[in-house]
Enzyme design. Structure first.
Site, PDB file in Angstrom:
ATOM      1  N   HIS A  81      37.646 -64.706  21.181  1.00 57.76           N
ATOM      2  CA  HIS A  81      36.446 -65.537  21.255  1.00 57.76           C
ATOM      3  C   HIS A  81      36.777 -66.714  22.161  1.00 57.76           C
ATOM      4  O   HIS A  81      37.774 -67.384  21.969  1.00 57.76           O
ATOM      5  CB  HIS A  81      36.108 -66.043  19.852  1.00 57.76           C
ATOM      6  CG  HIS A  81      34.879 -66.881  19.776  1.00 57.76           C
ATOM      7  ND1 HIS A  81      33.699 -66.537  20.400  1.00 57.76           N
ATOM      8  CD2 HIS A  81      34.627 -68.051  19.143  1.00 57.76           C
ATOM      9  CE1 HIS A  81      32.781 -67.455  20.131  1.00 57.76           C
ATOM     10  NE2 HIS A  81      33.330 -68.387  19.375  1.00 57.76           N
ATOM     11  N   GLY A 136      29.122 -76.381   5.199  1.00 56.48           N
ATOM     12  CA  GLY A 136      28.632 -77.241   6.269  1.00 56.48           C
ATOM     13  C   GLY A 136      27.414 -76.626   6.938  1.00 56.48           C
ATOM     14  O   GLY A 136      26.568 -76.006   6.280  1.00 56.48           O
ATOM     15  N   ILE A 190      35.026 -67.168  10.105  1.00 53.88           N
ATOM     16  CA  ILE A 190      34.251 -67.712  11.232  1.00 53.88           C
ATOM     17  C   ILE A 190      34.933 -68.959  11.810  1.00 53.88           C
ATOM     18  O   ILE A 190      34.693 -69.356  12.944  1.00 53.88           O
ATOM     19  CB  ILE A 190      32.786 -68.024  10.790  1.00 53.88           C
ATOM     20  CG1 ILE A 190      32.092 -66.752  10.276  1.00 53.88           C
ATOM     21  CG2 ILE A 190      31.982 -68.631  11.934  1.00 53.88           C
ATOM     22  CD1 ILE A 190      30.597 -66.911   9.950  1.00 53.88           C
ATOM     23  N   ASN A 236      42.669 -76.809  11.201  1.00 46.98           N
ATOM     24  CA  ASN A 236      42.079 -75.640  10.544  1.00 46.98           C
ATOM     25  C   ASN A 236      43.125 -74.673   9.976  1.00 46.98           C
ATOM     26  O   ASN A 236      42.842 -73.932   9.035  1.00 46.98           O
ATOM     27  CB  ASN A 236      41.106 -74.938  11.497  1.00 46.98           C
ATOM     28  CG  ASN A 236      39.813 -75.740  11.643  1.00 46.98           C
ATOM     29  OD1 ASN A 236      39.592 -76.705  10.903  1.00 46.98           O
ATOM     30  ND2 ASN A 236      38.968 -75.366  12.583  1.00 46.98           N
TER      31      ASN A 236
HETATM   32  P1  A3D Z   1      30.828 -78.136   9.488  1.00 47.50           P
HETATM   33  O1  A3D Z   1      29.369 -78.357   9.425  1.00 47.50           O
HETATM   34  O2  A3D Z   1      31.716 -79.302   9.767  1.00 47.50           O
HETATM   35  O3  A3D Z   1      31.286 -77.451   8.116  1.00 47.50           O
HETATM   36  C1  A3D Z   1      32.618 -77.242   7.770  1.00 47.50           C
HETATM   37  C2  A3D Z   1      32.740 -77.501   6.280  1.00 47.50           C
HETATM   38  O4  A3D Z   1      34.086 -77.173   5.893  1.00 47.50           O
HETATM   39  C3  A3D Z   1      32.512 -78.975   5.879  1.00 47.50           C
HETATM   40  O5  A3D Z   1      31.460 -79.038   4.935  1.00 47.50           O
HETATM   41  C4  A3D Z   1      33.841 -79.409   5.269  1.00 47.50           C
HETATM   42  O6  A3D Z   1      33.715 -80.303   4.169  1.00 47.50           O
HETATM   43  C5  A3D Z   1      34.412 -78.064   4.825  1.00 47.50           C
HETATM   44  N1  A3D Z   1      35.861 -78.078   4.623  1.00 47.50           N
HETATM   45  C6  A3D Z   1      36.816 -78.749   5.302  1.00 47.50           C
HETATM   46  N2  A3D Z   1      38.025 -78.483   4.760  1.00 47.50           N
HETATM   47  C7  A3D Z   1      37.822 -77.623   3.727  1.00 47.50           C
HETATM   48  C8  A3D Z   1      38.665 -76.982   2.797  1.00 47.50           C
HETATM   49  N3  A3D Z   1      39.997 -77.196   2.809  1.00 47.50           N
HETATM   50  N4  A3D Z   1      38.113 -76.166   1.885  1.00 47.50           N
HETATM   51  C9  A3D Z   1      36.781 -75.948   1.859  1.00 47.50           C
HETATM   52  N5  A3D Z   1      35.911 -76.532   2.715  1.00 47.50           N
HETATM   53  C10 A3D Z   1      36.435 -77.365   3.636  1.00 47.50           C
HETATM   54  O7  A3D Z   1      31.196 -77.017  10.585  1.00 47.50           O
HETATM   55  P2  A3D Z   1      30.319 -75.720  10.987  1.00 47.50           P
HETATM   56  O8  A3D Z   1      29.786 -75.091   9.769  1.00 47.50           O
HETATM   57  O9  A3D Z   1      29.423 -76.073  12.116  1.00 47.50           O
HETATM   58  O10 A3D Z   1      31.489 -74.808  11.629  1.00 47.50           O
HETATM   59  C11 A3D Z   1      32.477 -74.259  10.794  1.00 47.50           C
HETATM   60  C12 A3D Z   1      33.573 -73.594  11.625  1.00 47.50           C
HETATM   61  O11 A3D Z   1      33.032 -72.467  12.335  1.00 47.50           O
HETATM   62  C13 A3D Z   1      34.231 -74.486  12.679  1.00 47.50           C
HETATM   63  O12 A3D Z   1      35.624 -74.253  12.708  1.00 47.50           O
HETATM   64  C14 A3D Z   1      33.588 -73.989  13.973  1.00 47.50           C
HETATM   65  O13 A3D Z   1      34.396 -74.231  15.107  1.00 47.50           O
HETATM   66  C15 A3D Z   1      33.471 -72.523  13.688  1.00 47.50           C
HETATM   67  N6  A3D Z   1      32.531 -71.782  14.533  1.00 47.50           N
HETATM   68  C16 A3D Z   1      32.907 -70.541  14.927  1.00 47.50           C
HETATM   69  C17 A3D Z   1      32.066 -69.787  15.712  1.00 47.50           C
HETATM   70  C18 A3D Z   1      32.494 -68.429  16.151  1.00 47.50           C
HETATM   71  O14 A3D Z   1      31.760 -67.735  16.811  1.00 47.50           O
HETATM   72  C19 A3D Z   1      33.801 -67.932  15.776  1.00 47.50           C
HETATM   73  C20 A3D Z   1      30.830 -70.296  16.125  1.00 47.50           C
HETATM   74  C21 A3D Z   1      30.468 -71.558  15.694  1.00 47.50           C
HETATM   75  C22 A3D Z   1      31.330 -72.306  14.899  1.00 47.50           C
END
Ligand code: A3D
Length: 320
Positions: free
Chosen positions: A176, A12, A119, A96
């Site tokens: 976090h 993503g 993450i 998640n």
């Molecule tokens: P996003 O752009 O939605 O990407 C997530 C991806 O995960 C999507 O492409 C989905 O298709 C894919 N996905 C869903 N289920 C599965 C699965 N079972 N197997 C493989 N892929 C799958 O989200 P993002 O990239 O913006 O964020 C990803 C995560 O990081 C989220 O949970 C956020 O809350 C988290 N995050 C954490 C921080 C920290 O500092 C810890 C900061 C920002 C975001």
């Protein structure tokens, strides 16, 4: 020497940015995995076509098949859903957790020797669950949050002091999110602790308190502005700093969610503390003396993480 292999689970917003940074820094060949068909393949192809312009020599592959992550040196996990306005990180737990189960099983089957960086939110609970599902040793997995939280703190401090971000160091502890604990006594400008800078008239206690509060809700501020998802540039660059320290044995001292087994009086919990990341994975947990206020803040943060683990175990009894 064979190239390193970096598997990015989740293609993503953060996953795509991780792939771009890993390729531009030539950290190794990159495999982007996602369940969404076409997304990882499209992003990998687009990024590969930036190679001739940028001048990087790495292979990028997009896939929906876990077999392609085989032999990865590093796995960075962002699979799952991010927050939307009005949601807390903890609201993501149910969805998640199921994603961590699938990802953990994929890592166990195909890349059990990788250094794993989680993450996905809620971070401290998800890294614990991912470790349970993947079975990787505790020193080979940690969570990215503190590097991002301290980068946010450093950015705000550099703005306040009107100095280069390079000369600002910041220290954050704990989970976090809203219970994170920025430790101002260990945060400095060129080695001068913030309390001394306040005495020198560089800022006031009120302004520093406001910066601390803005740092703790720094993710929510960006979610409110973007409206469609959460921060991704700074989270990705923070994950890459951790991966690079492992791959190049830099032994950087970085705040990460690591497994505590007695340190800080905490047992069997992943929570943010300074650690040394080198070729051995999490090589050392840095245990610093805390004053009463920081100790109480850290304790509160650990209690919040523990509550999430209880919720995880209620959703998935195999975690008991
Ligand atoms: P996003 O752009 O939605 O990407 C997530 C991806 O995960 C999507 O492409 C989905 O298709 C894919 N996905 C869903 N289920 C599965 C699965 N079972 N197997 C493989 N892929 C799958 O989200 P993002 O990239 O913006 O964020 C990803 C995560 O990081 C989220 O949970 C956020 O809350 C988290 N995050 C954490 C921080 C920290 O500092 C810890 C900061 C920002 C975001």
């Amino acid at each position: 020497m064979a190239r390193n292999k970096i598997a990015l689970i989740g293609a993503g917003m953060i996953g795509g940015t991780l792939a771009h940074l890993a390729a531009a820094k030539e950290l190794g060949d990159v495999v982007l995995f996602d369940i969404a068909e076409g997304t990882p393949q499209g992003k990998a192809l687009d990024l590969a076509q930036s190679g001739p312009v940028e001048g990087f020599d790495v292979n990028l592959k997009g896939t929906n098949d876990y077999a392609d992550i085989a032999g990865a040196d590093v796995c960075i996990v962002t699979a799952g859903v991010p927050r939307k306005p009005g949601m807390s990180r903890d609201d993501l737990l149910g969805i998640n957790l199921k994603v961590m189960k699938a990802v953990g099983e994929g890592i166990k089957a195909h890349a059990p020797n990788a250094f794993v960086i989680c993450i996905t939110n809620p971070l401290d609970a998800m890294v614990w669950a991912l470790r349970e599902f993947s079975g990787v040793p505790h020193h080979m997995i940690c969570g990215m949050a503190g590097v991002l939280d301290s980068a946010r703190f450093r950015h705000f401090l550099a703005e306040e002091f009107q100095v280069s971000v390079k000369d600002v160091t910041a220290f954050v502890l704990g989970g976090h999110g809203d219970t994170m604990v920025p430790v101002v006594e260990y945060s400095t400008v060129a080695g001068i602790p913030i309390p001394d800078l306040i005495k020198m008239g560089w800022s006031t206690q009120e302004k520093i308190d406001a910066i601390v509060a803005r740092t703790a809700s720094g993710g929510g501020e960006i979610v409110g502005l973007l409206k469609t998802g959460s921060a991704f540039y700074a989270p990705a660059t923070s994950g890459i700093a951790m991966a690079e320290s492992y791959l190049k044995d830099f032994k950087r001292v970085l705040p990460c969610a690591a497994h505590l087994s007695g340190q800080y009086g905490v047992d069997d919990l992943y929570v943010g503390v300074p650690i040394v990341i080198g070729a051995g994975g999490v090589e050392r947990i840095v245990e610093i003396p805390l004053d009463a206020k920081a100790k109480a803040g850290f304790q509160k943060s650990c209690d919040a993480v523990r509550e999430l683990l209880v919720a995880c175990k209620a959703i998935d009894p195999s975690l008991n």
